[in-house]
Design a protein around this motif. Structure first.
Motif, PDB file in Angstrom:
ATOM      1  N   ALA A 182      -1.005  -8.106   7.887  1.00 41.10           N
ATOM      2  CA  ALA A 182      -0.687  -7.095   8.899  1.00 41.10           C
ATOM      3  C   ALA A 182       0.559  -6.313   8.506  1.00 41.10           C
ATOM      4  CB  ALA A 182      -0.501  -7.757  10.265  1.00 41.10           C
ATOM      5  N   ALA A 183       1.614  -7.026   8.054  1.00 42.62           N
ATOM      6  CA  ALA A 183       2.863  -6.363   7.690  1.00 42.62           C
ATOM      7  C   ALA A 183       2.675  -5.459   6.474  1.00 42.62           C
ATOM      8  CB  ALA A 183       3.943  -7.407   7.422  1.00 42.62           C
ATOM      9  N   LEU A 184       1.971  -5.940   5.473  1.00 41.50           N
ATOM     10  CA  LEU A 184       1.784  -5.153   4.252  1.00 41.50           C
ATOM     11  C   LEU A 184       0.902  -3.928   4.501  1.00 41.50           C
ATOM     12  CD1 LEU A 184       1.312  -8.143   1.789  1.00 41.50           C
ATOM     13  CD2 LEU A 184       3.160  -6.465   1.664  1.00 41.50           C
ATOM     14  N   LEU A 185      -0.170  -4.104   5.255  1.00 41.86           N
ATOM     15  CA  LEU A 185      -1.052  -2.973   5.528  1.00 41.86           C
ATOM     16  C   LEU A 185      -0.374  -1.894   6.357  1.00 41.86           C
ATOM     17  CD1 LEU A 185      -4.353  -4.963   6.161  1.00 41.86           C
ATOM     18  CD2 LEU A 185      -4.040  -3.178   4.418  1.00 41.86           C
ATOM     19  N   SER A 186       0.569  -2.290   7.199  1.00 42.04           N
ATOM     20  CA  SER A 186       1.286  -1.304   8.013  1.00 42.04           C
ATOM     21  C   SER A 186       2.189  -0.414   7.171  1.00 42.04           C
ATOM     22  CB  SER A 186       2.122  -2.008   9.083  1.00 42.04           C
ATOM     23  OG  SER A 186       3.221  -2.704   8.506  1.00 42.04           O
ATOM     24  N   ARG A 187       2.520  -0.866   5.937  1.00 41.82           N
ATOM     25  CA  ARG A 187       3.414  -0.100   5.066  1.00 41.82           C
ATOM     26  C   ARG A 187       2.666   0.579   3.925  1.00 41.82           C
ATOM     27  NH1 ARG A 187       8.905  -2.092   5.387  1.00 41.82           N
ATOM     28  NH2 ARG A 187       9.066  -3.721   6.974  1.00 41.82           N
ATOM     29  N   ALA A 188       1.399   0.214   3.752  1.00 36.79           N
ATOM     30  CA  ALA A 188       0.657   0.698   2.580  1.00 36.79           C
ATOM     31  C   ALA A 188      -0.239   1.862   2.972  1.00 36.79           C
ATOM     32  CB  ALA A 188      -0.157  -0.456   1.995  1.00 36.79           C
TER      33      ALA A 188
ATOM     34  N   PHE B 136     -15.491  -0.103   1.440  1.00 38.08           N
ATOM     35  CA  PHE B 136     -16.267  -0.450   0.247  1.00 38.08           C
ATOM     36  C   PHE B 136     -17.408   0.552   0.036  1.00 38.08           C
ATOM     37  CE2 PHE B 136     -14.625  -4.968   0.600  1.00 38.08           C
ATOM     38  CZ  PHE B 136     -13.987  -4.955  -0.629  1.00 38.08           C
ATOM     39  N   GLU B 137     -18.019   1.012   1.139  1.00 36.72           N
ATOM     40  CA  GLU B 137     -19.067   2.026   1.031  1.00 36.72           C
ATOM     41  C   GLU B 137     -18.509   3.311   0.436  1.00 36.72           C
ATOM     42  OE1 GLU B 137     -20.602   2.394   4.951  1.00 36.72           O
ATOM     43  OE2 GLU B 137     -21.937   0.661   4.795  1.00 36.72           O
ATOM     44  N   GLN B 138     -17.301   3.719   0.897  1.00 35.98           N
ATOM     45  CA  GLN B 138     -16.675   4.920   0.361  1.00 35.98           C
ATOM     46  C   GLN B 138     -16.348   4.759  -1.121  1.00 35.98           C
ATOM     47  OE1 GLN B 138     -13.298   6.278   2.705  1.00 35.98           O
ATOM     48  NE2 GLN B 138     -14.246   5.522   4.594  1.00 35.98           N
ATOM     49  N   ALA B 139     -15.986   3.547  -1.508  1.00 27.81           N
ATOM     50  CA  ALA B 139     -15.619   3.290  -2.909  1.00 27.81           C
ATOM     51  C   ALA B 139     -16.838   3.057  -3.786  1.00 27.81           C
ATOM     52  CB  ALA B 139     -14.693   2.083  -2.987  1.00 27.81           C
ATOM     53  N   GLY B 140     -18.029   2.985  -3.191  1.00 28.64           N
ATOM     54  CA  GLY B 140     -19.235   2.738  -3.966  1.00 28.64           C
ATOM     55  C   GLY B 140     -19.345   1.326  -4.483  1.00 28.64           C
TER      56      GLY B 140
ATOM     57  N   ILE C  21      -8.187   2.632  -2.535  1.00 29.29           N
ATOM     58  CA  ILE C  21      -9.119   2.340  -1.445  1.00 29.29           C
ATOM     59  C   ILE C  21      -9.781   0.974  -1.623  1.00 29.29           C
ATOM     60  CG2 ILE C  21     -11.066   3.499  -2.574  1.00 29.29           C
ATOM     61  CD1 ILE C  21     -11.969   4.415   0.198  1.00 29.29           C
ATOM     62  N   SER C  22     -10.049   0.598  -2.871  1.00 24.62           N
ATOM     63  CA  SER C  22     -10.675  -0.694  -3.128  1.00 24.62           C
ATOM     64  C   SER C  22      -9.735  -1.843  -2.752  1.00 24.62           C
ATOM     65  CB  SER C  22     -11.081  -0.797  -4.595  1.00 24.62           C
ATOM     66  OG  SER C  22     -11.657  -2.052  -4.870  1.00 24.62           O
ATOM     67  N   LEU C  23      -8.451  -1.697  -3.095  1.00 23.37           N
ATOM     68  CA  LEU C  23      -7.474  -2.727  -2.742  1.00 23.37           C
ATOM     69  C   LEU C  23      -7.345  -2.853  -1.232  1.00 23.37           C
ATOM     70  CD1 LEU C  23      -5.281  -4.787  -3.413  1.00 23.37           C
ATOM     71  CD2 LEU C  23      -3.654  -2.873  -3.627  1.00 23.37           C
ATOM     72  N   LYS C  24      -7.317  -1.717  -0.536  1.00 22.47           N
ATOM     73  CA  LYS C  24      -7.202  -1.763   0.916  1.00 22.47           C
ATOM     74  C   LYS C  24      -8.425  -2.434   1.532  1.00 22.47           C
ATOM     75  CE  LYS C  24      -5.974   1.005   4.959  1.00 22.47           C
ATOM     76  NZ  LYS C  24      -5.591   2.341   5.453  1.00 22.47           N
ATOM     77  N   ALA C  25      -9.604  -2.167   0.987  1.00 23.32           N
ATOM     78  CA  ALA C  25     -10.827  -2.794   1.492  1.00 23.32           C
ATOM     79  C   ALA C  25     -10.773  -4.311   1.312  1.00 23.32           C
ATOM     80  CB  ALA C  25     -12.038  -2.222   0.765  1.00 23.32           C
ATOM     81  N   LYS C  26     -10.296  -4.756   0.146  1.00 25.63           N
ATOM     82  CA  LYS C  26     -10.172  -6.200  -0.098  1.00 25.63           C
ATOM     83  C   LYS C  26      -9.148  -6.826   0.854  1.00 25.63           C
ATOM     84  CE  LYS C  26     -11.236  -5.750  -5.038  1.00 25.63           C
ATOM     85  NZ  LYS C  26     -10.660  -5.807  -6.412  1.00 25.63           N
TER      86      LYS C  26
END
Length: 813
Positions: A565-571, A610-614, A576-581
């Motif tokens: 939660a903390a990391l995603l709030s700053r990223a 993941f759909e957006q990243a194919g 896009i693939s890393l965010k999906a993971k």
């Protein structure tokens, strides 16, 4: 004493009357005095017959030395036989060693060891150390196993004379107190004072305060161990030096106690002592301690801190420097560890005085005797310390002297060693030689020099580390050097490499076996790396968190959720693939923690990315995990539909790891539908495929299900064997949920074999663990296990989780 004392190898015997105060009230003064006199006569006659020399008597206790171990055992046996006809019950402890004799008195740890062994026993019981048993043979002795004594030494194997049944020995069996590397010295008045404070009913919180280097931690450990009898639910050490976030204090306590969430609910009305060590840098968490004490009426808390917590009910106990004789004894002992032929002289007393008798300062100076004589040490102290009394003007004089002593040791290093010393401050919770080489460009000779100077220490685990006071000094030098940012980045990147090489993420499965053992010792370093990355490089932090998916699941899902939660709030601007993971793994942590709606939302978000990243594998995994949510919500039709949909994608794109996961979950579904044969086929196929790629956690999970099915079908031998292997692997990776499930399965097997005592003991631990902190899916497993348990469980306190695992795997706690 005027008599000649036995020398060389000597066997000590200590005695003590059990329940003397109660007996005095029952018999009255006159009758008790007669009984006490008869007890003394019986003991002295037995001791005299076998060559015993009476060293001391205090109250109703005896301290006797024998020239031979068999003589001591014969005397103890005859004395106990004679006493068995009276009202007085005596416990005895026997230990053999090679003590020093100084001015007519025995000196050394062997004396204390014999007394500690005696204190563990019960009236009528004779306890014998392994060193004595080695000289007498074990015929007629009962092996009671290894026990930790209250001097916090390494475990001691203890034997009992005869085969009578007694209650459990009064040793440190419910504790995680660490074993100090050196004997406890000094503090003759402080130790009993702190113990007495802890035992007072109105005292709930004791804080040992003082500047760094005064020995607060060692006094706290010794006090906690000595007070253990007052805490039937355990004495638990929580090291807070590596913790930098006040919000992690409660989770740190929970982990020390074996739980993962609400600490107050975990403790409830248990009678226990928590030792919070090194609190000063997270003083903002002090109100949490006050609240915990208020919510848990039988909990006591011992704290070490450079400053008091300032909460209601706190007793502030200032830890002063050592007395002169104690400081000199410490110096001499540490010096002999460096140079065994060291002999002190008048300079030692003056060195200790110049160092204000601070334990850490004394140790640092003593480490130099291999190079400098006491006179040389004193000369250098005379020349250097007046110049080094820097720091803030309002700092206590002792604290500035300690700083000067550390600076003095630091100044004796070469420039290359000084640079390494400052760089090593980046590590939190210790480090390996390999990590020091990778992050700090360390060489072995320089590391060894820092160890020789007592600036770096070898731990019993084989890792290296610094005392926190020294690490803080090194961290100041690192900041001043201008290379702190570079070192912190190297540190974070290094532990990212370690995390990724451990193969704990679903993305790395198939590259090699999972290696939880790489990550577990480095937890604090990894947390420090994520903390730094959250501020400076959130993308790197997310890569670290994603690499640790299975660690969060097995260790503490709630911490994993907070980290994501903390990391995603700053990223904001990341791949896009890393965010999906990250969203998917965030979903996994809240899923295991029981928040299924939030997990479904996060799985859905990750699937869209993941759909957006194919990434078809990522899409299929999202669908599969939404199937898991439907499954735990008992929507079996929807779960089956989603499982089949994801399986079709995995097979089409050739993703065997995704396929084996779906097969395992379809196996669960078949079991629930009553198709046991098909369920077993799918589950076993999934387990074997997971085992082939080294997915330890998956093997544990599927083995638990298969063991449950074996027991359900009456295949007790197969089920028990499978459950035992599953428990062993779950314990290795610190998977608490699976460990508790394994204990439950083995309790079921024991009950089926008619061993209700064993079944009850293991089930009591499983129930206690579930009561102290929630266990993922326990609401599913408990109804399956509970009907097979014996109607009653042991009246005694349950084993600790660690003891239960040893008992379940090896037959003894």
């Amino acid at each position: 004493m005027t008599q000649d004392l036995p020398t060389g190898t000597v066997t000590f015997l200590f005695t003590d009357i059990e329940g003397s105060t109660r007996l005095l009230h029952e018999l009255g003064v006159e009758e008790y005095a007669k009984a006490l006199g008869e007890h003394r006569r019986v003991l002295r006659e037995a001791f005299d017959r076998h060559g015993g020399t009476e060293i001391d008597t205090q109250g109703d206790s005896f301290f006797v030395a024998f020239p031979t171990a068999p003589g001591a055992l014969k005397a103890a046996r005859e004395a106990q036989e004679a006493l068995s006809r009276g009202r007085i019950r005596v416990r005895m402890g026997i230990h053999t060693g090679t003590p020093f004799v100084d001015e007519g008195q025995y000196v050394g740890v062997d004396v204390h060891r014999a007394a500690r062994i005696a204190a563990c026993g019960h009236g009528g019981q004779v306890l014998i150390s392994a060193s004595t048993a080695a000289l007498t043979g074990t015929e007629g002795l009962r092996d009671l196993g290894e026990h930790r004594l209250k001097d916090l030494s390494a475990p001691e194997r203890i034997y009992q004379l005869g085969d009578h049944e007694f209650s459990r020995l009064k040793t440190l069996y419910q504790t995680n107190l660490p074993i100090p590397a050196t004997p406890f010295l000094g503090r003759q008045s402080e130790l009993p004072e702190v113990v007495e404070l802890l035992q007072r009913e109105e005292v709930r919180l004791v804080t040992l305060t003082g500047p760094g280097g005064t020995g607060k931690t060692r006094l706290g450990l010794q006090s906690a161990g000595a007070a253990a009898d007052s805490y039937p639910d355990g004495v638990w050490w929580v090291p807070l030096a590596p913790v930098r976030d006040a919000q992690l204090v409660a989770p740190s306590i929970a982990r020390a106690l074996g739980g993962t969430v609400d600490v107050a609910e975990h403790i409830a009305d248990k009678r226990m002592l928590i030792f919070l060590d090194n609190f000063e840098h997270i003083i903002d968490a002090a109100p949490q301690v006050g609240e915990l004490i208020a919510q848990c009426p039988r909990l006591d808390v011992l704290v070490t801190s450079r400053a008091p917590l300032r909460v209601a009910g706190e007793w502030d106990y200032a830890v002063e420097p050592l007395r002169e004789a104690e400081a000199m004894e410490l110096f001499t002992q540490r010096a002999r560890a460096v140079r065994r032929d060291f002999e002190g002289n008048g300079a030692v007393a003056e060195i200790c005085r110049r160092l204000d008798h601070l334990p850490l300062a004394v140790e640092l100076a003593a480490a130099r005797v291999n190079l400098l004589s006491p006179a040389d040490l004193l000369q250098r102290l005379d020349r250097r310390l007046p110049l080094l009394k820097g720091g803030t003007r309002d700092a206590p004089e002792r604290q500035r002297t300690l700083r000067a002593t550390i600076e003095w040791s630091h100044d004796l290093l070469t420039p290359e060693e000084q640079q390494l010393f400052s760089r090593l401050a980046v590590f939190v919770g210790g480090f390996t030689v390999e990590s020091a080489e990778a992050v700090c460009e360390a060489d072995l000779d320089s590391l060894e020099r820092l160890i020789e100077h007592s600036l770096v220490r070898r731990w019993q685990s084989g890792r290296l580390g610094m005392l926190e006071t020294i690490r803080e000094f090194a961290a100041e030098l690192q900041e001043a050097s201008g290379e702190a940012g570079e070192i912190r980045r190297r540190h974070a990147e290094h532990f990212l490499e370690i995390a990724e090489s451990a193969n704990l993420s679903i993305h790395s499965l198939g590259r090699g076996p999972q290696r939880h053992e790489l990550v577990i010792p480095e937890q604090h370093n990894i947390r420090a790396a994520i903390d730094w990355a959250a501020e400076r490089d959130p993308e790197l932090g997310l890569r670290l968190a994603v690499a640790l998916e299975n660690f969060w699941i097995t260790n503490d899902p709630s911490e994993g959720a907070r980290r994501f939660a903390a990391l995603l709030s700053r990223a904001d601007d990341i791949d896009i693939s890393l965010k999906a993971k990250a969203l998917r793994d965030y979903g996994a942590t809240v899923d295991v923690a029981g928040d299924y709606d939030k997990a479904a939302d996060l799985y859905g978000q990750s699937q869209q990315l993941f759909e957006q990243a194919g990434d078809e594998s990522g899409v299929a995994t999202g669908i599969f995990r939404l199937g898991i949510i439907a499954h735990v919500k008992e929507d079996l039709e929807e779960a089956g539909r989603l499982y089949e949909e994801s399986l079709e994608i995995f097979r089409r794109i050739g993703d065997p790891i995704g396929e084996l996961q779906v097969l395992g979950s379809l196996g669960d579904l078949e079991f629930e539908r009553g198709n046991r044969r098909r369920g077993r086929e799918l589950t076993e196929a999934s387990r074997v495929q997971g085992l082939e790629i080294g997915w330890v956690w998956w093997d544990v999970s599927k083995s638990a299900i298969l063991a449950k099915e074996d027991l359900t079908e009456g295949n007790i031998v197969e089920g028990e064997a499978r459950a035992r292997e599953m428990l062993r692997r779950a314990h290795e990776i610190r998977d608490r949920k699976s460990t508790v499930n394994g204990l439950g399965l083995l309790a079921w097997a024991a009950a089926e074999r008619g061993d209700t005592e064993r079944a009850g003991a293991l089930w009591a631990v499983a129930e206690a663990e579930a009561a102290r902190a929630p266990i993922a899916r326990w609401d599913v497993w408990r109804p399956i296990l509970a009907p097979h348990m014996p109607e009653s469980t042991p009246d005694s306190a349950p084993l600790s989780l660690e003891e239960a695992v040893q008992f379940a795997l090896f037959g003894d706690a």
